[in-house]
Design an enzyme around this catalytic site. Structure first.
Site, PDB file in Angstrom:
ATOM      1  N   THR A  83       0.796  -1.280  -0.018  1.00 46.05           N
ATOM      2  CA  THR A  83      -0.115  -0.114   0.067  1.00 46.05           C
ATOM      3  C   THR A  83       0.730   1.223   0.119  1.00 46.05           C
ATOM      4  OG1 THR A  83      -1.126  -0.959   1.616  1.00 46.05           O
ATOM      5  CG2 THR A  83      -1.984   1.031   0.800  1.00 46.05           C
ATOM      6  N   ASP A 135      -5.492  -9.735   6.018  1.00 45.09           N
ATOM      7  CA  ASP A 135      -6.375  -9.172   5.268  1.00 45.09           C
ATOM      8  C   ASP A 135      -7.471 -10.427   4.990  1.00 45.09           C
ATOM      9  OD1 ASP A 135      -5.722  -6.810   5.178  1.00 45.09           O
ATOM     10  OD2 ASP A 135      -4.967  -6.908   3.126  1.00 45.09           O
TER      11      ASP A 135
END
Lengths: 186, 578
Positions: B392, B434
């Protein structure tokens, strides 16, 4: 006779200077061990204080969310100030719960006569509305304060410490807090 | 006659002069390439006529620009930037992580996606994070079990081999320099280093190269990473096999297994990136291309825009109470769909087409009460036959041929798992976090599955020409933040960096129940009060809070007038053009 008077005068002067010197180490209170290190605001600097205590050779324990129940046998509380929303989230607390915990803890330390050593190790980055609120609440109860200089750029720590006659030591960076911490427990 | 000739010559001269002046005065160069403003939050578009790189660190953007200026194409520059980010912003991405890359090939007018998202190890199973029936945050985030098989290096190498013009050795050089020579740490780096101190201590010890003699780095300290430089040199000499099958692979497996993980040598050696079709949606006159699942960002941005299209957002006004209320409610519906349907499309069927339909967007828009928070956000119900298997830090690059790369990658949380394979200088991801906590979920951890990601690198087109390249880190805030930036540009007519710097908000739902609205404190007190009166609970964050991401964007100006770059001041974003 004159010589004796002069010597007495000089001795008196030296005594006055000694007791009024704001930088005299004797001004700083001496703390006893074991120390309980805890957070006021759940910032990561509580861990930093723990590493400093280890390197200073102190007999300490760490509890980020300590309460009055953790005070048995504790001779000093090291309160590491700095509010972190991330840290609060990780601890499962919101700001009002953390305020409540810290206030209760301070109340208990007063009840048991346990002195508080306050540390602000996050510098300028650990200032802001929430941290400032915590600083203003907690600092007046400290017996001694160690702060990373950039965190006191606006003089907030100096002002509170002056008002409440609390000895304050500024250090350049968090690692430099090691010596004052050692000295506080000599 | 002579007079007439002289007069016409003079007129022509004047006309040329006027044209030159017009060209000069209208050129974005003249007004846009001013020095950086002293307030880093002041909106500032950088300008480039030929090529541009926008990335989360100045040294990384410059590494990419250098590649463009030395004949590399957009893919070469994107990979050079990605390597440089590993050296300059190591806490957010790197070879220990994974991500997605959207590539636009100008000559072929084709958009393709490279999915190098990490995979679960082959020993993964739905209950793997449970201790005493409860999902353990520690196991999910700061343990050997938290590490998924890294895909970044395989993905970059795939892109380079198929669409680039340079080799690994060429694109790695600048990153080696950055790691060896070091650089002065920013406030951002230092603050994140302090925030993640406990994790680093726990998993890499006081001797970690991400700590300064056992303490967090302070702003202005010089950070060098010679171990990472050596790792890069070794990869440049021996190829990516060094990482997936060689000595580095052995060190990765050892570091993970020493801390209780299950990732094996076979998991690493069998990792392959995938090239996928992008997903596509429209908003007003624009067409958006982004990544397909397991990346959820693109899908949810299109879903959100389909909902927003039904509302008079300009009439409500930018960040008005009505605007924040409606969008927050929409976010909550989208999160319900996300939890119900999203998973790895190689293993589960996802109703991509119905989720992306305009009809479904309109249906959600109608369900939202304009005056009150609903408190219940069910996921959409679709016919089974509608399900399909289509499927990210962020950086943007555009080269002189018009090729574009929009790349988002991550090691998940800042400083990832905090685990550093011995002597390698890079951090391993904690992307196993996640996966869903619910063992029945489509996104439960299972062998070789890729966890759902919120990433959403995208390219927006108008009349078949690219006009906007955008992406952001920020976990689940990614697609709500990117949606707001798109609306800021297309509906509130902000310029690119204004749109990026504008105050943001976020909300979500869990099991159909609303969570707070998180707002940057720049959103006015009056608006906050109105939102509370509508039934929302608010959490006020900092003025410019990197909780909401760190978007990077590139806007292509019409009539071949070059491009603008916008970089987010919530992190250390920087654009470099030429």
């Amino acid at each position: 006779m004159k010589k004796t008077h002069f010597s007495i005068f000089m001795l008196f002067l030296a005594f006055i200077l000694l007791i009024t010197d704001p930088l005299s180490p004797k001004e700083f209170p001496q703390f006893k061990q074991p120390v309980l290190i805890t957070s006021a605001g759940q910032s990561a600097e509580v861990q930093l204080a723990s590493v400093l205590a280890k390197r200073a050779g102190l007999n300490y324990s760490l509890s980020k969310t300590a309460t009055s129940r953790d005070l048995a046998d504790v001779k000093t509380i090291a309160l590491v100030i700095g509010t972190s929303l991330k840290g609060l989230g990780a601890a499962g607390l919101d700001m009002s719960q953390e305020n409540e915990r810290v206030s209760s803890l301070i109340k208990a330390t007063q009840q048991f006569n346990i002195p508080i050593l306050c540390l602000h190790l996050g510098g300028e980055q650990r200032r802001g509305t929430l941290s400032d609120q915590m600083i203003k609440t907690v600092l007046p109860f400290a017996q001694h304060v160690i702060v990373v200089k950039s965190g006191n750029k606006d003089g907030l720590f100096t002002e509170i410490c002056n008002t409440h006659s609390i000895p304050l030591i500024e250090v350049e960076r968090a690692a430099d807090a090691l010596e004052p911490l050692k000295n506080a427990f000599l | 006659m002579l007079n007439k000739f002289k007069y016409s010559n003079f007129s022509a001269f004047l006309l040329v002069l006027l044209s030159l002046w017009l060209i000069y005065s209208c050129s974005p160069t003249a007004k846009d390439n001013k020095a950086l403003p002293s307030d880093k939050h002041q909106p500032h578009n950088v300008y480039g006529q030929t090529g541009m790189v926008v990335a989360a660190h100045p040294l990384a953007a410059k590494a990419g620009l250098d590649m463009l200026q030395n004949g590399g194409n957009a893919v070469d520059a994107a990979v050079a930037t990605a390597f440089a980010l590993n050296a300059a912003e190591p806490f957010a991405s790197g070879i220990g992580g994974g991500g997605f890359m959207v590539i636009y090939l100008a000559k072929e007018k084709k958009v393709t996606v490279i999915n190098f998202r990490e995979k679960a190890p082959s020993g993964a199973f739905p209950e793997m994070f449970k201790i005493g029936g409860e999902s353990s945050v520690e196991l999910r985030r700061e343990h050997g079990l938290s590490v998924a098989v890294p895909g970044a290096l395989a993905g970059w190498n795939y892109a380079l081999n198929k669409y680039g013009t340079k080799n690994l050795n060429d694109v790695i050089k600048k990153a080696v320099d950055i790691a060896e020579q070091g650089f002065e740490l920013s406030d951002t780096f230092s603050k994140i280093n302090k925030d993640e101190y406990e994790k680093l201590l726990k998993n890499s010890g006081e001797e970690s190269n991400y700590l300064n003699d056992g303490f967090p780095y302070e702003p202005g300290d010089v950070f060098r990473n010679p171990e990472l430089a050596n790792t890069f040199k070794s990869i440049a000499s021996n190829g990516i096999e060094e990482f997936y099958q060689g000595d580095i692979a052995k060190k990765i497996v050892k570091a993970i297994q020493d801390l209780g993980g299950i990732l094996s040598f076979e998991d690493l050696s069998s990792f392959q990136p995938i090239e996928q079709e992008p997903i596509k949606g429209t908003y007003e006159d624009y067409t958006l291309y982004s990544i397909a699942p397991p990346g959820s960002g693109g899908l949810h941005i299109i879903q959100l825009l389909n909902i927003i299209e039904n509302w008079p957002v300009q009439k409500w006004g930018f960040n008005s109470a009505a605007y924040i209320h409606h969008l927050s409610e929409a976010f909550r519906f989208v999160f319900a769909d996300r939890a119900r349907y999203l998973g790895d499309p190689e293993f589960v069927s996802i109703p991509v087409s119905p989720l992306l339909s305009k009809k479904y967007g309109a249906r959600i828009a109608q369900q939202i009460n304009p005056n009150r928070s609903l408190h219940n956000y069910p996921y959409g119900e679709f016919d089974e036959k509608d399900n399909d298997k289509e499927s990210t830090t962020h950086l943007c690059v555009r080269d002189k041929e018009g090729n574009i790369v929009s790349l988002t990658q991550s090691i998940n949380h800042f400083f990832g798992s905090g685990i550093i394979p011995q002597g390698t200088g890079f951090l391993l991801n904690n992307h196993m976090d996640d996966f869903s906590r619910d063992p029945e979920s489509a996104n439960a951890p299972r062998l070789n599955r890729r966890p759902v990601s919120s990433m959403g690198p995208l390219i927006v087109f108008k009349d078949n020409e690219p006009v906007l390249v955008l992406g952001s880190p920020g976990g689940t805030r990614i697609f709500p933040s990117l949606t707001q930036i798109i609306i800021n540009i297309f509906n509130f007519k902000m310029n690119l960096d204004e749109a990026i710097e504008a105050p943001r908000f976020f909300s979500y739902s869990v099991s159909g129940e609303p969570r707070n609205i998180y707002l940057e404190s720049r959103i006015s007190f009056e608006v906050r009060q109105t939102l509370e009166s509508m039934g929302h609970t608010l959490t006020i964050r900092e003025d410019y809070d990197n909780y909401f991401g760190g978007a990077q964007g590139l806007m292509i100006l019409p009539r071949k007038r070059g491009m603008h770059g916008g970089a987010d001041s919530r992190r250390d974003g920087y654009g470099a053009g030429y």
